[in-house]
Design a protein around this motif. Structure first.
Motif, short mmCIF file in Angstrom:
data_model
loop_
_atom_site.label_atom_id
_atom_site.label_comp_id
_atom_site.label_asym_id
_atom_site.label_seq_id
_atom_site.Cartn_x
_atom_site.Cartn_y
_atom_site.Cartn_z
N PRO A 277 0.74 -1.23 -0.10
CA PRO A 277 -0.08 -0.01 0.12
C PRO A 277 1.02 1.27 0.10
CG PRO A 277 -0.41 -1.18 1.98
CD PRO A 277 0.46 -2.10 1.11
N ILE A 278 1.93 1.31 0.71
CA ILE A 278 2.80 2.49 0.57
C ILE A 278 3.16 2.67 -1.01
CG2 ILE A 278 5.25 3.25 1.09
CD1 ILE A 278 4.87 1.80 3.95
N GLN A 279 3.60 1.76 -1.45
CA GLN A 279 4.24 1.66 -2.73
C GLN A 279 3.00 2.15 -3.85
OE1 GLN A 279 6.83 -2.23 -2.95
NE2 GLN A 279 6.52 -1.34 -5.04
N ALA A 280 1.91 1.72 -3.64
CA ALA A 280 0.60 2.37 -4.37
C ALA A 280 0.26 3.56 -4.24
CB ALA A 280 -0.45 1.28 -4.06
N THR A 281 0.33 4.02 -2.95
CA THR A 281 0.18 5.55 -2.66
C THR A 281 1.12 6.45 -3.00
OG1 THR A 281 -0.87 4.65 -0.35
CG2 THR A 281 -0.05 7.11 -0.66
N LEU A 282 2.39 6.13 -2.94
CA LEU A 282 3.58 7.19 -3.70
C LEU A 282 3.33 7.01 -5.05
CD1 LEU A 282 6.45 5.89 -1.46
CD2 LEU A 282 5.30 7.86 -1.30
N ALA A 283 2.98 5.72 -5.81
CA ALA A 283 2.74 5.89 -7.33
C ALA A 283 1.59 6.89 -7.57
CB ALA A 283 2.26 4.66 -7.75
N ILE A 284 0.54 6.98 -6.76
CA ILE A 284 -0.55 8.00 -7.01
C ILE A 284 -0.05 9.52 -6.87
CG2 ILE A 284 -2.89 8.68 -6.34
CD1 ILE A 284 -3.35 5.69 -5.52
N VAL A 285 0.32 9.53 -5.56
CA VAL A 285 0.61 11.07 -5.34
C VAL A 285 1.92 11.55 -5.95
CG1 VAL A 285 -0.21 10.83 -2.88
CG2 VAL A 285 2.05 10.44 -3.14
N GLN A 286 2.74 10.48 -6.40
CA GLN A 286 3.89 11.34 -7.40
C GLN A 286 3.40 11.42 -8.81
OE1 GLN A 286 6.97 8.39 -6.26
NE2 GLN A 286 7.38 9.06 -4.44
N ARG A 287 2.54 10.69 -9.17
CA ARG A 287 1.89 10.95 -10.58
C ARG A 287 0.77 11.96 -10.62
NH1 ARG A 287 -0.62 6.09 -11.29
NH2 ARG A 287 1.49 5.26 -11.40
N HIS A 288 0.18 12.26 -9.65
CA HIS A 288 -0.75 13.49 -9.71
C HIS A 288 -0.53 14.32 -8.71
CE1 HIS A 288 -3.11 10.48 -12.25
NE2 HIS A 288 -2.70 9.38 -11.14
N ALA A 289 -0.88 15.56 -9.24
CA ALA A 289 -0.77 16.75 -8.09
C ALA A 289 -1.83 16.71 -7.12
CB ALA A 289 -0.60 18.07 -8.88
N ILE A 290 -1.62 15.95 -6.22
CA ILE A 290 -2.95 15.87 -5.33
C ILE A 290 -2.45 16.65 -3.94
CG2 ILE A 290 -4.00 14.21 -3.65
CD1 ILE A 290 -3.83 12.08 -5.63
N ASP A 291 -3.52 17.69 -3.51
CA ASP A 291 -3.29 18.34 -2.41
C ASP A 291 -3.92 17.47 -1.33
OD1 ASP A 291 -3.36 19.94 -0.41
OD2 ASP A 291 -4.52 21.51 -1.23
#
Length: 451
Positions: A277-291
């Motif tokens: 889940p850490i890897q999945a989360t990092l993939a999302i937040v590093q790919r998208h400009a999520i505040d």
């Protein structure tokens, strides 16, 4: 007689029996474990102090050293206790996923302590280490998964692995090794209660397992007896510690299929269940400009054990944060990275991290549950306050044998773990001593190299 088969394997194992890949893996695992122990002095100094101080209560000359405390020389069982605590302190130690067991934090301190006091060669140490890995993991696989309802497998199954390592280091014959396994099996204990409280018992467990392993082999060497069929007896270990014991797992592939090769190296300093889940989360937040302030909900769909064991949001200590999958996801979403810094008290109590943590849920998914334990799957979905959602699925965490760390990455982890305590020159000398074990005539004592 399965206990006899394991004892015979341990007593007759030779360095010449080990494939080159097994020898290399053993050296990498020692390197990783020693690095984890060194890091305890900067990442959890209070736990490190306790490890050192308990060893000072049992001095010996000659004795064995404590990593990071070169002025301490203790009886080998208590040096093993201290070093087991240190290796596990920051929850960054190796893991065998099918046995769900931190083998290194139990077997490595046992091997190092007795290598010093018994003046073993590097090859002798490696053989003792491999024997412990093979026994611990097979016992773990024989009692899992129901064993994990209450029992901390590193504490329980690890005790038998430590006894195997200690018996080999003390050069016990097959009959005495069998007695050592019996003595270990009857001492094995360690409850999973810490998953909610995040207390120190999680790290004391592997140290105590190592101590019990040394004690068991020493008792056997003195002639102490024990149940000769401790594992398979109707009132023995497997039946007592599992609802569905798998006797065949104890000897399947023994001497031909090396379970030490199935140990993974942690890439993140947290419970292994958090890594996908850490890897999945990092993939999302590093790919998208999520505040992160706009995160309305985070879900981690995964296998059942995560929801039953690792989903607490009561994160009041560093260890509680390390074993909380929701916290690991939340801090990764906010910081876009996960290192030791994310487990500092300031990050644990950060208001934004706490906000995202409160909105993070772990959900058992039957389809993903079916993939476990061959895989450690996680599907993370981050939903924003406008309804926009982003998902990522990871089946194997980085560091798993199916997605292994390179030798360079293992070395970089070792250097990072040692950097807070040792000079670059000291790190180089320590690394050379460990990787040179196959040619070492005697063990110099790694604790002395952490001065």
């Amino acid at each position: 007689m399965t206990t006899k088969a394991l004892a015979d394997f341990v007593a007759t194992l030779r360095y010449e029996d080990l494939p080159e890949a097994v020898v290399s893996q053993a050296c990498r695992l020692i390197l990783d474990a020693v690095g984890c122990a060194v890091s305890a002095w900067t990442e959890d100094p209070e736990k490190a102090r306790i490890a050192r101080d308990i060893a000072t209560l049992y001095p010996a000359s000659p004795g064995a050293g404590v990593i990071g405390a070169p002025d301490v020389v203790a009886q080998p069982a208590f040096a093993a206790l201290a070093n087991g605590i240190l290796i596990n302190a920051a929850d960054n130690d190796d893991t065998h996923k099918r046995a769900l067991l931190h083998v290194g934090s139990v077997v490595v301190p046992t091997a190092l302590a007795l290598a010093e006091t018994e003046r073993l060669s590097g090859r002798d140490l490696i053989v003792a280490l491999v024997a412990g890995y093979e026994v611990a993991v097979r016992v773990g696989m024989a009692v899992m998964p129901t064993h994990y309802r209450f029992w901390h497998s590193t504490a329980t199954n690890g005790t038998l692995g430590a006894a195997a390592t200690a018996a080999k280091a003390l050069r016990l014959d097959a009959a005495a090794t069998r007695m050592a396994l019996g003595l270990a099996g009857t001492q094995a204990a360690g409850l999973n209660t810490f998953f909610e409280s995040g207390d120190m018992t999680k790290s004391i467990h592997p140290g105590k397992a190592a101590l019990n392993g040394v004690l068991s082999a020493q008792l056997a060497r003195l002639g102490a007896t024990s149940p000769p069929t401790i594992l398979e007896h109707p009132k023995g270990y497997l039946n007592a510690f599992s609802l569905e014991p798998k006797l065949e797992a104890l000897t399947a592939g023994l001497g031909g299929e090396w379970e030490i090769l199935q140990n993974g190296f942690k890439f993140f300093p947290s419970v292994l269940a958090s890594h996908s889940p850490i890897q999945a989360t990092l993939a999302i937040v590093q790919r998208h400009a999520i505040d992160p302030a706009r995160i309305a909900r985070v879900t981690n769909e995964t296998y059942t054990t995560v929801s039953t064991h690792f989903s607490s949001k009561e994160v009041g200590s560093v260890m509680a944060a390390r074993v909380s999958v929701p916290y690991c996801i939340a801090v990764a979403a906010v910081d876009r990275v996960l290192t030791q810094a994310q487990f500092a008290p300031a990050r644990i109590h950060d208001p934004l991290v706490r906000q995202v943590l409160s909105r993070t849920e772990v959900i058992a998914d039957p389809a993903l549950d079916a993939l476990y334990p061959a895989k450690f799957p996680a599907r993370v979905t981050i939903t924003l306050d406008d309804g926009q959602a982003f998902s990522e699925t990871v089946l194997l965490p980085k560091g798993d044998p199916g997605a292994p760390l390179s030798d360079q990455e293992i070395d970089e982890k070792f250097q990072a773990n040692c950097a807070g305590l040792l000079s670059a020159n000291a790190v180089d000398r320590l690394r050379a001593a460990i990787l040179g074990l196959p040619e070492a005539a005697a063990i110099a004592g790694f604790p002395a190299l952490t001065r």
